[in-house]
Scaffold this active site. Structure first.
Site, short mmCIF file in Angstrom:
data_model
loop_
_atom_site.label_atom_id
_atom_site.label_comp_id
_atom_site.label_asym_id
_atom_site.label_seq_id
_atom_site.Cartn_x
_atom_site.Cartn_y
_atom_site.Cartn_z
N MET A 17 0.86 -1.20 0.00
CA MET A 17 0.00 0.00 0.00
C MET A 17 0.88 1.23 0.00
SD MET A 17 -3.31 -0.84 0.79
CE MET A 17 -4.08 -2.35 1.35
N ASP A 19 0.99 4.76 1.59
CA ASP A 19 0.33 5.55 2.63
C ASP A 19 0.42 7.03 2.27
OD1 ASP A 19 -0.12 3.24 4.08
OD2 ASP A 19 1.62 3.50 5.39
N LYS A 46 0.86 -4.55 4.92
CA LYS A 46 1.43 -5.48 5.90
C LYS A 46 2.47 -6.42 5.30
CE LYS A 46 -2.79 -5.40 8.64
NZ LYS A 46 -2.29 -4.69 9.82
N LEU A 228 1.44 -7.96 22.42
CA LEU A 228 0.72 -7.16 23.41
C LEU A 228 1.31 -5.76 23.56
CD1 LEU A 228 0.55 -9.99 26.12
CD2 LEU A 228 -1.35 -9.22 24.70
N ALA A 230 3.34 -2.70 24.38
CA ALA A 230 4.43 -2.44 25.32
C ALA A 230 4.67 -3.61 26.28
CB ALA A 230 4.12 -1.18 26.12
N THR A 248 9.11 -7.07 26.96
CA THR A 248 10.08 -6.35 26.12
C THR A 248 10.67 -5.19 26.92
OG1 THR A 248 10.44 -5.31 23.97
CG2 THR A 248 8.32 -4.87 25.02
N THR A 257 2.91 2.63 14.69
CA THR A 257 2.37 2.10 13.43
C THR A 257 3.33 1.08 12.85
OG1 THR A 257 1.63 4.36 13.05
CG2 THR A 257 1.27 2.80 11.26
N GLY A 260 3.73 -4.37 14.75
CA GLY A 260 3.43 -5.79 14.58
C GLY A 260 4.12 -6.37 13.36
N ASP A 261 4.20 -5.59 12.28
CA ASP A 261 4.86 -6.07 11.05
C ASP A 261 6.37 -6.15 11.25
OD1 ASP A 261 2.43 -6.22 9.75
OD2 ASP A 261 2.57 -4.18 8.96
P1 ADP Z 1 0.28 -4.17 16.24
O1 ADP Z 1 1.28 -3.25 15.63
O2 ADP Z 1 -0.17 -5.24 15.31
O3 ADP Z 1 -0.85 -3.48 16.94
P2 ADP Z 1 1.46 -4.62 18.86
O4 ADP Z 1 0.98 -3.28 19.28
O5 ADP Z 1 1.08 -5.78 19.70
O6 ADP Z 1 1.06 -5.00 17.38
O7 ADP Z 1 3.06 -4.53 18.77
C1 ADP Z 1 3.84 -5.55 18.20
C2 ADP Z 1 5.15 -5.65 18.95
O8 ADP Z 1 5.82 -4.40 18.89
C3 ADP Z 1 5.00 -5.95 20.43
O9 ADP Z 1 4.93 -7.35 20.66
C4 ADP Z 1 6.29 -5.34 20.98
O10 ADP Z 1 7.36 -6.23 20.76
C5 ADP Z 1 6.49 -4.11 20.09
N1 ADP Z 1 5.89 -2.91 20.70
C6 ADP Z 1 4.73 -2.31 20.37
N2 ADP Z 1 4.48 -1.23 21.13
C7 ADP Z 1 5.54 -1.12 21.96
C8 ADP Z 1 5.91 -0.20 23.01
N3 ADP Z 1 5.12 0.83 23.35
N4 ADP Z 1 7.07 -0.42 23.66
C9 ADP Z 1 7.89 -1.46 23.34
N5 ADP Z 1 7.59 -2.35 22.37
C10 ADP Z 1 6.44 -2.20 21.69
#
Ligand code: ADP
Length: 314
Positions: A17, A19, A46, A228, A230, A248, A257, A260-261
């Site tokens: 995509m 953006d 993605k 999850l 943070a 983490t 943004t 997850g990818d």
């Molecule tokens: P998505 O981007 O699909 O919403 P998540 O928010 O679960 O996925 O983030 C994916 C991964 O990115 C987490 O498992 C973590 O390793 C990292 N991550 C995301 N947000 C944070 C954060 N605020 N601090 C540290 N690591 C983060």
């Protein structure tokens, strides 16, 4: 461009995509025209995001996707080439536009987004079949749901037939996901909201994530990872084993943004390069890669390269 030696380690079948992001004080009302204070164009989607992160870690990668025969499509091909990603299975079509996401972000960080999937939806079984030489010889195949689910499932089955390990990322999630997706996933990796949609259960805590992870595992996947934010992620590796929380590092998040990818691209790299490493250790390292990505603005532009990461991650 052909990757030297022909064989690629990580094959991603998925979306691209462009953006188009405008930053405004507040979102416009119906019929209203307002001025924004910033505009930028970024590479997203993605599938492509995951591919770029894996390539930046040092994996030999190939992208299987469909772009429009237009300005944004040409730019995207160049973006892949700049990353050393094989474009042997990147096709351009005159039948549809390159996928685009028009994004408006207000000062509170809220957004309104319109996605036109365009050419992504024309990636079909024929194109997947053409990519068989790459898919069947890869170390890992990665699929998501921003293209036709049929095409994703065909690619997953193709990989399984050749004993290629599979990562499936059910994003964006659909509530009635076909049961074959679980069976074709060696690693089923989703975030908490996708896990909620797939199971109909609330995921508010690490414990909840463990529970829904066990349920997803029971649908037939090899293992499950639920990210999850943070809080890192939860890994469930086998029937009867207890879910493991993998925290983490604490960082100041600037823009999450595409986190997850980044996580999935890094995971694909680890599976390809360290096939015997325990999944929990791969997830721990992928957490740390994704944590770097949230500390700068942008999606692909925030993804770290091997040289930016501690050598302990390799
Ligand atoms: P998505 O981007 O699909 O919403 P998540 O928010 O679960 O996925 O983030 C994916 C991964 O990115 C987490 O498992 C973590 O390793 C990292 N991550 C995301 N947000 C944070 C954060 N605020 N601090 C540290 N690591 C983060």
């Amino acid at each position: 461009m052909s990757v030297m030696g022909g064989q690629v380690d990580v094959v991603i079948v998925g979306s691209c995509m462009t953006d188009l992001v405008s930053q405004v004080q507040r979102l416009p009302k119906v019929g209203e025209t307002i001025h924004g204070h910033k505009f930028f164009i970024g590479f997203g989607g993605k599938g492509a995001n995951q591919c770029v992160q894996a390539a930046r870690m040092g994996a030999k990668t190939a992208m299987v996707c469909k772009l429009g025969n237009d300005f944004f499509g040409d730019k995207y091909v160049q973006n892949f080439k700049d990353h050393g990603i094989s474009t042997d299975y990147v096709e351009q079509t005159a039948e549809a536009v390159t996928g685009a996401a028009s994004i408006i972000v207000n000062d509170a960080g809220e957004n309104a987004i319109v996605i036109v999937a365009g050419a992504n939806l024309l990636l079909g079984n024929e194109e997947i079949q053409r990519a068989k030489p790459a898919v069947s010889q890869a170390k890992v195949l990665v699929c998501q749901l921003e293209i036709s689910p049929d095409a994703s499932l065909k690619a997953l089955h193709m990989a399984k037939e050749s004993y290629v390990r599979t990562i499936f990322n059910p994003a964006p999630a659909i509530a009635d996901l076909h049961s074959d997706f679980y069976k074709a996933s060696d690693v089923f990796c989703c975030n908490e909201s996708e896990a909620e949609l797939l199971t109909g259960q609330t995921v508010a805590t690490v414990e909840d994530a463990g529970k829904v992870g066990v349920e997803l595992l029971g649908r037939g996947c090899g293992s499950v990872i639920i990210t999850l934010g943070a809080q890192g992620c939860v890994v469930i590796t086998a029937q009867g084993s207890s879910p493991k929380h993998v925290p983490t590092s604490k960082v100041t998040a600037v823009d999450t943004t595409g986190a997850g990818d980044s996580f999935i691209g890094a995971l694909a790299f680890y599976i390809a390069h360290y096939p015997t490493m325990p999944l929990e250790e791969m997830a721990r390292r992928a957490n740390l890669v994704a944590a770097v990505s949230v500390q700068t603005e942008g999606t692909q532009s925030s993804y770290p390269c091997k040289k930016d990461l501690p050598s302990a991650l390799f």
